[in-house]
Design a protein around this motif. Structure first.
Motif, PDB file in Angstrom:
ATOM      1  N   ARG A   1       0.827  -1.196   0.000  1.00  0.00           N
ATOM      2  CA  ARG A   1       0.000   0.000   0.000  1.00  0.00           C
ATOM      3  C   ARG A   1       0.868   1.255   0.000  1.00  0.00           C
ATOM      4  O   ARG A   1       0.535   2.249  -0.644  1.00  0.00           O
ATOM      5  N   ALA A   2       1.975   1.213   0.747  1.00  0.00           N
ATOM      6  CA  ALA A   2       2.904   2.343   0.800  1.00  0.00           C
ATOM      7  C   ALA A   2       4.310   1.849   0.493  1.00  0.00           C
ATOM      8  O   ALA A   2       4.759   0.848   1.052  1.00  0.00           O
ATOM      9  N   ALA A   3       4.997   2.545  -0.406  1.00  0.00           N
ATOM     10  CA  ALA A   3       6.405   2.285  -0.684  1.00  0.00           C
ATOM     11  C   ALA A   3       7.174   3.493  -0.163  1.00  0.00           C
ATOM     12  O   ALA A   3       7.026   4.601  -0.683  1.00  0.00           O
ATOM     13  N   VAL A   4       7.959   3.304   0.887  1.00  0.00           N
ATOM     14  CA  VAL A   4       8.589   4.414   1.595  1.00  0.00           C
ATOM     15  C   VAL A   4      10.098   4.412   1.366  1.00  0.00           C
ATOM     16  O   VAL A   4      10.763   3.405   1.616  1.00  0.00           O
ATOM     17  N   ILE A   5      10.619   5.524   0.898  1.00  0.00           N
ATOM     18  CA  ILE A   5      12.058   5.691   0.689  1.00  0.00           C
ATOM     19  C   ILE A   5      12.484   6.928   1.462  1.00  0.00           C
ATOM     20  O   ILE A   5      11.992   8.021   1.202  1.00  0.00           O
ATOM     21  N   THR A   6      13.376   6.756   2.430  1.00  0.00           N
ATOM     22  CA  THR A   6      13.767   7.873   3.292  1.00  0.00           C
ATOM     23  C   THR A   6      14.737   8.785   2.543  1.00  0.00           C
ATOM     24  O   THR A   6      14.340   9.549   1.687  1.00  0.00           O
ATOM     25  N   ASN A   7      16.013   8.725   2.854  1.00  0.00           N
ATOM     26  CA  ASN A   7      17.026   9.489   2.135  1.00  0.00           C
ATOM     27  C   ASN A   7      18.029   8.515   1.532  1.00  0.00           C
ATOM     28  O   ASN A   7      18.401   7.522   2.159  1.00  0.00           O
ATOM     29  N   ILE A   8      18.471   8.793   0.325  1.00  0.00           N
ATOM     30  CA  ILE A   8      19.434   7.934  -0.358  1.00  0.00           C
ATOM     31  C   ILE A   8      20.837   8.279   0.124  1.00  0.00           C
ATOM     32  O   ILE A   8      21.265   9.429   0.065  1.00  0.00           O
ATOM     33  N   GLY A   9      21.551   7.262   0.634  1.00  0.00           N
ATOM     34  CA  GLY A   9      22.924   7.457   1.080  1.00  0.00           C
ATOM     35  C   GLY A   9      23.850   6.485   0.362  1.00  0.00           C
ATOM     36  O   GLY A   9      23.404   5.557  -0.312  1.00  0.00           O
ATOM     37  N   LEU A  10      25.151   6.708   0.502  1.00  0.00           N
ATOM     38  CA  LEU A  10      26.130   5.804  -0.092  1.00  0.00           C
ATOM     39  C   LEU A  10      26.358   4.642   0.860  1.00  0.00           C
ATOM     40  O   LEU A  10      27.104   4.740   1.827  1.00  0.00           O
ATOM     41  N   ASP A  11      25.705   3.533   0.582  1.00  0.00           N
ATOM     42  CA  ASP A  11      25.807   2.349   1.417  1.00  0.00           C
ATOM     43  C   ASP A  11      25.635   1.121   0.530  1.00  0.00           C
ATOM     44  O   ASP A  11      24.939   1.171  -0.488  1.00  0.00           O
ATOM     45  N   HIS A  12      26.280   0.030   0.900  1.00  0.00           N
ATOM     46  CA  HIS A  12      26.231  -1.215   0.108  1.00  0.00           C
ATOM     47  C   HIS A  12      26.603  -0.934  -1.356  1.00  0.00           C
ATOM     48  O   HIS A  12      26.003  -1.468  -2.284  1.00  0.00           O
ATOM     49  N   THR A  13      27.611  -0.083  -1.528  1.00  0.00           N
ATOM     50  CA  THR A  13      27.975   0.350  -2.882  1.00  0.00           C
ATOM     51  C   THR A  13      28.501  -0.796  -3.738  1.00  0.00           C
ATOM     52  O   THR A  13      28.437  -0.725  -4.974  1.00  0.00           O
ATOM     53  N   GLU A  14      29.006  -1.851  -3.100  1.00  0.00           N
ATOM     54  CA  GLU A  14      29.520  -2.988  -3.867  1.00  0.00           C
ATOM     55  C   GLU A  14      28.394  -3.729  -4.598  1.00  0.00           C
ATOM     56  O   GLU A  14      28.623  -4.451  -5.560  1.00  0.00           O
ATOM     57  N   MET A  15      27.151  -3.535  -4.140  1.00  0.00           N
ATOM     58  CA  MET A  15      26.007  -4.205  -4.771  1.00  0.00           C
ATOM     59  C   MET A  15      25.055  -3.239  -5.465  1.00  0.00           C
ATOM     60  O   MET A  15      24.440  -3.578  -6.475  1.00  0.00           O
ATOM     61  N   LEU A  16      24.902  -2.029  -4.914  1.00  0.00           N
ATOM     62  CA  LEU A  16      23.850  -1.133  -5.386  1.00  0.00           C
ATOM     63  C   LEU A  16      24.330  -0.065  -6.353  1.00  0.00           C
ATOM     64  O   LEU A  16      23.520   0.567  -7.023  1.00  0.00           O
ATOM     65  N   GLY A  17      25.636   0.148  -6.416  1.00  0.00           N
ATOM     66  CA  GLY A  17      26.162   1.207  -7.279  1.00  0.00           C
ATOM     67  C   GLY A  17      26.982   2.190  -6.469  1.00  0.00           C
ATOM     68  O   GLY A  17      26.814   2.315  -5.251  1.00  0.00           O
ATOM     69  N   THR A  18      27.857   2.894  -7.135  1.00  0.00           N
ATOM     70  CA  THR A  18      28.818   3.762  -6.432  1.00  0.00           C
ATOM     71  C   THR A  18      28.372   5.213  -6.371  1.00  0.00           C
ATOM     72  O   THR A  18      29.076   6.055  -5.825  1.00  0.00           O
ATOM     73  N   THR A  19      27.216   5.538  -6.942  1.00  0.00           N
ATOM     74  CA  THR A  19      26.698   6.901  -6.877  1.00  0.00           C
ATOM     75  C   THR A  19      25.291   6.887  -6.296  1.00  0.00           C
ATOM     76  O   THR A  19      24.582   5.876  -6.363  1.00  0.00           O
ATOM     77  N   LYS A  20      24.871   8.025  -5.744  1.00  0.00           N
ATOM     78  CA  LYS A  20      23.520   8.113  -5.206  1.00  0.00           C
ATOM     79  C   LYS A  20      22.469   7.943  -6.303  1.00  0.00           C
ATOM     80  O   LYS A  20      21.393   7.401  -6.064  1.00  0.00           O
ATOM     81  N   THR A  21      22.803   8.388  -7.507  1.00  0.00           N
ATOM     82  CA  THR A  21      21.873   8.238  -8.627  1.00  0.00           C
ATOM     83  C   THR A  21      21.623   6.766  -8.934  1.00  0.00           C
ATOM     84  O   THR A  21      20.473   6.332  -9.102  1.00  0.00           O
ATOM     85  N   ALA A  22      22.697   5.982  -8.997  1.00  0.00           N
ATOM     86  CA  ALA A  22      22.565   4.554  -9.276  1.00  0.00           C
ATOM     87  C   ALA A  22      21.802   3.848  -8.157  1.00  0.00           C
ATOM     88  O   ALA A  22      20.936   2.998  -8.413  1.00  0.00           O
ATOM     89  N   ILE A  23      22.106   4.210  -6.914  1.00  0.00           N
ATOM     90  CA  ILE A  23      21.432   3.598  -5.774  1.00  0.00           C
ATOM     91  C   ILE A  23      19.952   3.945  -5.771  1.00  0.00           C
ATOM     92  O   ILE A  23      19.097   3.105  -5.478  1.00  0.00           O
ATOM     93  N   ALA A  24      19.633   5.188  -6.123  1.00  0.00           N
ATOM     94  CA  ALA A  24      18.232   5.615  -6.171  1.00  0.00           C
ATOM     95  C   ALA A  24      17.440   4.784  -7.167  1.00  0.00           C
ATOM     96  O   ALA A  24      16.295   4.389  -6.908  1.00  0.00           O
ATOM     97  N   LYS A  25      18.037   4.511  -8.326  1.00  0.00           N
ATOM     98  CA  LYS A  25      17.343   3.711  -9.341  1.00  0.00           C
ATOM     99  C   LYS A  25      17.071   2.300  -8.834  1.00  0.00           C
ATOM    100  O   LYS A  25      16.011   1.726  -9.103  1.00  0.00           O
ATOM    101  N   THR A  26      18.026   1.744  -8.098  1.00  0.00           N
ATOM    102  CA  THR A  26      17.832   0.402  -7.540  1.00  0.00           C
ATOM    103  C   THR A  26      16.767   0.423  -6.447  1.00  0.00           C
ATOM    104  O   THR A  26      15.880  -0.435  -6.411  1.00  0.00           O
ATOM    105  N   LYS A  27      16.843   1.410  -5.559  1.00  0.00           N
ATOM    106  CA  LYS A  27      15.875   1.481  -4.463  1.00  0.00           C
ATOM    107  C   LYS A  27      14.456   1.743  -4.958  1.00  0.00           C
ATOM    108  O   LYS A  27      13.480   1.304  -4.353  1.00  0.00           O
ATOM    109  N   ALA A  28      14.350   2.445  -6.077  1.00  0.00           N
ATOM    110  CA  ALA A  28      13.027   2.726  -6.643  1.00  0.00           C
ATOM    111  C   ALA A  28      12.336   1.456  -7.120  1.00  0.00           C
ATOM    112  O   ALA A  28      11.144   1.473  -7.438  1.00  0.00           O
TER     113      ALA A  28
END
Length: 213
Positions: free
Chosen positions: A74-101
């Motif tokens: 019902r709700a998809a909640v995304i707080t703030n995008i930070g540089l974390d788990h970069t070895e899997m999610l990407g090395t930039t906030k932009t790349a991580i945001a796309k994965t988290k979305a």
């Protein structure tokens, strides 16, 4: 406010064990990961308890996370995008945001407290693609969660009613011992700001982290 009982945990291990033994013998991929096993057990626990609302946090990222097996939330909640788990999610906030979305599905309402307009545009683009309403809530994560709960008409439940073990958790007061699992720059900034806000004395710090942190 209670953890799953040890008895129920043992029951769930017995419930899932035959499946894992079968997969070990027949699957080319072997058994599921630790997180996947625990997540399946959690969902079965919720089913047995007749849970009305479940708050489910991704294990890591979003798009390829095991939690995507649930129906559209019902709700998809995304707080703030930070540089974390970069070895899997990407090395930039932009790349991580796309994965988290990737948690955004058709039928969900997207909520975010993200401060960066460029990152918000990425999240909104995914929401538009999935025809999901998008709400930006400025003012921090506390206000974000209250907004989500109000939107879902959950009842009298508010942020302060939900304990967060490991987040500025006061283990004892004399002497003061605080446990916090801050492990990236964003979380450490929040931790130090909260320490100053409470006007606590200069701390002695015991710090431990994995090598990739």
């Amino acid at each position: 406010g209670k953890l799953m009982s040890p008895r129920r945990y043992a029951e769930l291990v017995a419930w899932i064990k035959p499946v894992l033994l079968r997969e070990l013998k027949t699957s080319s991929l072997g058994i599921p990961s630790y997180f996947e096993i625990e997540f399946a057990m959690a969902l079965e626990h919720f089913r047995r308890e007749g849970v009305t609302w479940a708050v489910i946090e991704v294990g890591c990222g979003g798009e390829f996370d095991a939690t995507n097996v649930i129906p559209p939330p019902r709700a998809a909640v995304i707080t703030n995008i930070g540089l974390d788990h970069t070895e899997m999610l990407g090395t930039t906030k932009t790349a991580i945001a796309k994965t988290k979305a990737g948690i955004v599905k058709t039928g969900s309402h997207v909520f975010t407290a993200e401060k960066n307009p460029m990152i918000r545009r990425i999240l909104k683009a995914r929401a538009d693609e999935k025809h999901a309403p998008f709400t930006h809530v400025p003012g921090g994560n506390g206000r974000l969660i209250d907004t989500v709960l109000t939107s879902l008409n959950v009842g009298v439940v508010r942020t302060n009613d939900v304990p967060l073990p490991g987040r500025f958790e006061i283990l004892q007061k004399h002497p003061l011992v605080v446990l916090d699992v801050a492990h990236n720059p964003d979380k450490m900034v929040y931790l130090t700001a909260e320490w100053k806000r409470r006007r606590l004395p200069k701390p002695q710090i015991l710090f431990a982290a994995a090598a990739n942190k």
